[in-house]
Motif scaffolding. Structure first.
Motif, PDB file in Angstrom:
ATOM      1  N   SER A   1     -12.469  10.548  -3.193  1.00  0.00           N
ATOM      2  CA  SER A   1     -12.998  11.013  -4.531  1.00  0.00           C
ATOM      3  C   SER A   1     -12.875   9.619  -5.347  1.00  0.00           C
ATOM      4  CB  SER A   1     -11.919  12.333  -5.119  1.00  0.00           C
ATOM      5  OG  SER A   1     -10.725  11.774  -4.661  1.00  0.00           O
TER       6      SER A   1
ATOM      7  N   THR B   1     -17.669   3.133  -2.377  1.00  0.00           N
ATOM      8  CA  THR B   1     -18.131   2.445  -1.335  1.00  0.00           C
ATOM      9  C   THR B   1     -19.634   2.720  -0.986  1.00  0.00           C
ATOM     10  OG1 THR B   1     -16.068   1.838  -0.242  1.00  0.00           O
ATOM     11  CG2 THR B   1     -17.801   1.694   1.182  1.00  0.00           C
TER      12      THR B   1
ATOM     13  N   ASP C   1      -9.428  11.196   7.054  1.00  0.00           N
ATOM     14  CA  ASP C   1      -8.911  10.589   5.545  1.00  0.00           C
ATOM     15  C   ASP C   1      -9.829  10.694   4.668  1.00  0.00           C
ATOM     16  OD1 ASP C   1      -7.713   9.445   3.546  1.00  0.00           O
ATOM     17  OD2 ASP C   1      -7.902   7.227   4.346  1.00  0.00           O
TER      18      ASP C   1
ATOM     19  N   TYR D   1      -6.238   8.798 -11.995  1.00  0.00           N
ATOM     20  CA  TYR D   1      -6.124   8.563 -10.611  1.00  0.00           C
ATOM     21  C   TYR D   1      -7.250   7.228 -10.424  1.00  0.00           C
ATOM     22  CZ  TYR D   1      -7.101  10.046  -5.562  1.00  0.00           C
ATOM     23  OH  TYR D   1      -7.148  10.075  -4.178  1.00  0.00           O
TER      24      TYR D   1
ATOM     25  N   SER E   1      -9.228   0.162  -4.133  1.00  0.00           N
ATOM     26  CA  SER E   1     -10.025  -1.147  -4.543  1.00  0.00           C
ATOM     27  C   SER E   1     -10.607  -1.092  -5.917  1.00  0.00           C
ATOM     28  CB  SER E   1     -11.176  -0.888  -3.366  1.00  0.00           C
ATOM     29  OG  SER E   1     -10.836  -0.734  -2.136  1.00  0.00           O
TER      30      SER E   1
ATOM     31  N   GLU F   1     -14.860  -1.228  -5.336  1.00  0.00           N
ATOM     32  CA  GLU F   1     -15.332  -0.085  -4.401  1.00  0.00           C
ATOM     33  C   GLU F   1     -14.371   0.997  -4.624  1.00  0.00           C
ATOM     34  OE1 GLU F   1     -16.165  -0.866  -0.212  1.00  0.00           O
ATOM     35  OE2 GLU F   1     -16.973  -2.901  -0.717  1.00  0.00           O
TER      36      GLU F   1
HETATM   37  P1  5GP Z   1      -9.547  11.585  -1.647  1.00  0.00           P
HETATM   38  O1  5GP Z   1      -8.642  12.652  -0.653  1.00  0.00           O
HETATM   39  O2  5GP Z   1      -9.177  11.325  -2.870  1.00  0.00           O
HETATM   40  O3  5GP Z   1     -10.992  12.110  -1.406  1.00  0.00           O
HETATM   41  O4  5GP Z   1      -9.373  10.475  -0.727  1.00  0.00           O
HETATM   42  C1  5GP Z   1      -8.413   9.571  -0.469  1.00  0.00           C
HETATM   43  C2  5GP Z   1      -8.749   8.482   0.439  1.00  0.00           C
HETATM   44  O5  5GP Z   1      -9.740   7.687  -0.221  1.00  0.00           O
HETATM   45  C3  5GP Z   1      -7.642   7.386   0.555  1.00  0.00           C
HETATM   46  O6  5GP Z   1      -6.620   7.932   1.942  1.00  0.00           O
HETATM   47  C4  5GP Z   1      -8.394   6.235   1.206  1.00  0.00           C
HETATM   48  O7  5GP Z   1      -8.729   6.163   2.505  1.00  0.00           O
HETATM   49  C5  5GP Z   1      -9.628   6.367   0.122  1.00  0.00           C
HETATM   50  N1  5GP Z   1      -9.655   5.457  -0.725  1.00  0.00           N
HETATM   51  C6  5GP Z   1      -8.640   5.239  -1.644  1.00  0.00           C
HETATM   52  N2  5GP Z   1      -8.657   4.246  -2.597  1.00  0.00           N
HETATM   53  C7  5GP Z   1      -9.977   3.877  -2.361  1.00  0.00           C
HETATM   54  C8  5GP Z   1     -11.031   2.996  -2.918  1.00  0.00           C
HETATM   55  O8  5GP Z   1     -10.782   2.270  -3.710  1.00  0.00           O
HETATM   56  N3  5GP Z   1     -12.233   2.689  -2.318  1.00  0.00           N
HETATM   57  C9  5GP Z   1     -12.583   3.491  -1.180  1.00  0.00           C
HETATM   58  N4  5GP Z   1     -13.642   3.272  -0.782  1.00  0.00           N
HETATM   59  N5  5GP Z   1     -11.791   4.277  -0.670  1.00  0.00           N
HETATM   60  C10 5GP Z   1     -10.573   4.619  -1.312  1.00  0.00           C
END
Ligand code: 5GP
Length: 369
Positions: free
Chosen positions: A190, A194, A225, A286, A290, A309
């Motif tokens: 979220s 990328t 993930d 949040y 990256s 990213e």
């Molecule tokens: P969410 O549960 O918020 O949808 O996704 C969490 C995941 O997003 C993390 O475990 C990691 O794999 C990915 N993630 C975290 N920070 C970043 C970032 O700055 N860039 C990208 N491309 N993915 C991230």
């Protein structure tokens, strides 16, 4: 020649789990949420395969403690020092929280430093019986990541090692020579940019199917993930054969996530009793690991060779994490009763997945402010 693969790749919003007759249970209380994981390189862990993301905002001590005390798995982000982690071990022991399912994260920069950090944890803080390591690289296709993985395995032959992230099955076998769990997902997060910045990524549903198939053929495990929007998505991932699911955004608005509550004030257009109404809304920050923000905080800036990213978001404050943890255990148990699965382990065997065009009833979204 560049090819376009003909089949459509699916995401969580493209599917639903079909309720059906089976050995259906009368109550969610009868569902066994704990699963025994036997890992490829030895070692057994027991728990509900849900992880907090190893991000600075949600891979913190407070979130980890809550997930562990609910029988789930947890990661700590890679920016904690050895002494900070050592103190956490002591705190958790004092509160009788088992650390069997806790994963310590390391990055892939400075291999020697990373190995030393783990060795220091071992020698200074007796990190011995349940060593779980998460090796984190946003792009595990870089050769250096595999070198780190090999070195960690050499140094910690009996540890449970999770490595990622990847987004294709072709790399799984190579990584599973050294790792136990492959972390799958690129571009679904979220706070991730990328897909916008590089055009790269793979929808989670197809990715889970493809990677689980390969990993399970050699007794490996996978962790899906990123991209969890609702608890139902965790259920879908488990039904699709993911062994573990990792989430960040759904925990990021809670009291336990890192950072202060941010209040924002809005003047509403209505006037009550001749007075304007000022509405307060509460948020938490949040940010992606990256993102420019994270690069400035942890890496001394962006560097002129890369682009951000990840993004920085203000997301709604959601209160105590217990509510979402209860939703997760309740949602998974309920899913099991719909499909006749007596335990989480059986979800993938019992589930029938259907492709849909319309997942949710959004009738009230037109009233959203
Ligand atoms: P969410 O549960 O918020 O949808 O996704 C969490 C995941 O997003 C993390 O475990 C990691 O794999 C990915 N993630 C975290 N920070 C970043 C970032 O700055 N860039 C990208 N491309 N993915 C991230």
């Amino acid at each position: 020649m560049t090819q376009i693969l003909p089949e459509a790749y699916l995401d969580y919003s493209d599917i639903l789990i079909r309720p059906k007759m089976g050995i259906n249970l009368n109550s969610r209380r009868d569902v066994n949420l704990q699963r025994v994981f036997r890992f490829k390189h030895g070692g057994t862990r027991t728990g509900l395969g849900v992880f907090n993301a190893n991000m600075a905002t949600v891979g913190n001590f407070a979130v980890a403690k809550k997930l562990l005390s609910r029988g789930m798995f947890a990661t700590l982000h890679k920016h904690y020092t050895v002494d900070e982690i050592g103190r956490f071990f002591k705190d958790a022991a004092a509160e009788n929280i088992s650390l069997d399912n806790l994963f310590i994260t390391i990055g892939v920069k400075d291999i020697d430093e990373q190995i030393q950090k783990l060795k220091d944890l071992e020698s200074k803080y007796n990190w011995k019986s349940s060593r779980n390591i998460c090796i984190d690289a946003p792009n595990f296709y870089i050769p250096k990541a595999l070198d780190v993985l090999k070195r960690v395995r050499e140094n910690f032959p009996d540890a449970v090692i999770m490595a990622g992230n990847i987004a294709s099955s072709d790399i799984c076998l190579k990584l599973l020579d050294y790792a136990d769990i492959i972390k799958c997902g690129i571009g679904s997060g979220s706070a991730c940019l990328t897909r916008r910045q590089t055009g790269c990524g793979v929808p989670m549903v197809s990715l889970i199917l493809e990677c689980a198939d390969i990993a399970h053929s050699v007794s490996g495990h996978i962790c899906a993930d990123g991209g969890i929007v609702d608890v139902g998505d965790i259920c879908k991932a488990l039904c699709l054969n993911a062994d573990f699911v990792m989430a960040g955004g759904i925990f990021a608005g809670t009291d336990q996530a890192e950072g202060e509550i941010v209040n924002k004030y809005y003047e509403l257009p209505e006037i009550a009793d001749g007075k304007h109404i000022i509405q307060t809304k509460c948020f938490k920050v949040y940010y992606g690991m990256s993102s420019e923000f994270a690069n400035n905080k942890f890496a001394g800036g962006m560097g002129n060779y890369k682009t951000s990213e990840g993004r920085e978001l203000l997301i709604p404050y959601t209160g105590a994490i217990d509510k979402i943890l209860q939703d997760i255990t309740g949602g998974i148990a309920s899913c099991c009763t719909y499909i006749g699965a007596a335990s989480v382990k059986h979800m993938s065997k019992c589930a029938t997945i259907i492709q849909v065009h319309n997942q949710l009833n959004k009738v009230f979204e037109k009233y959203a402010v």
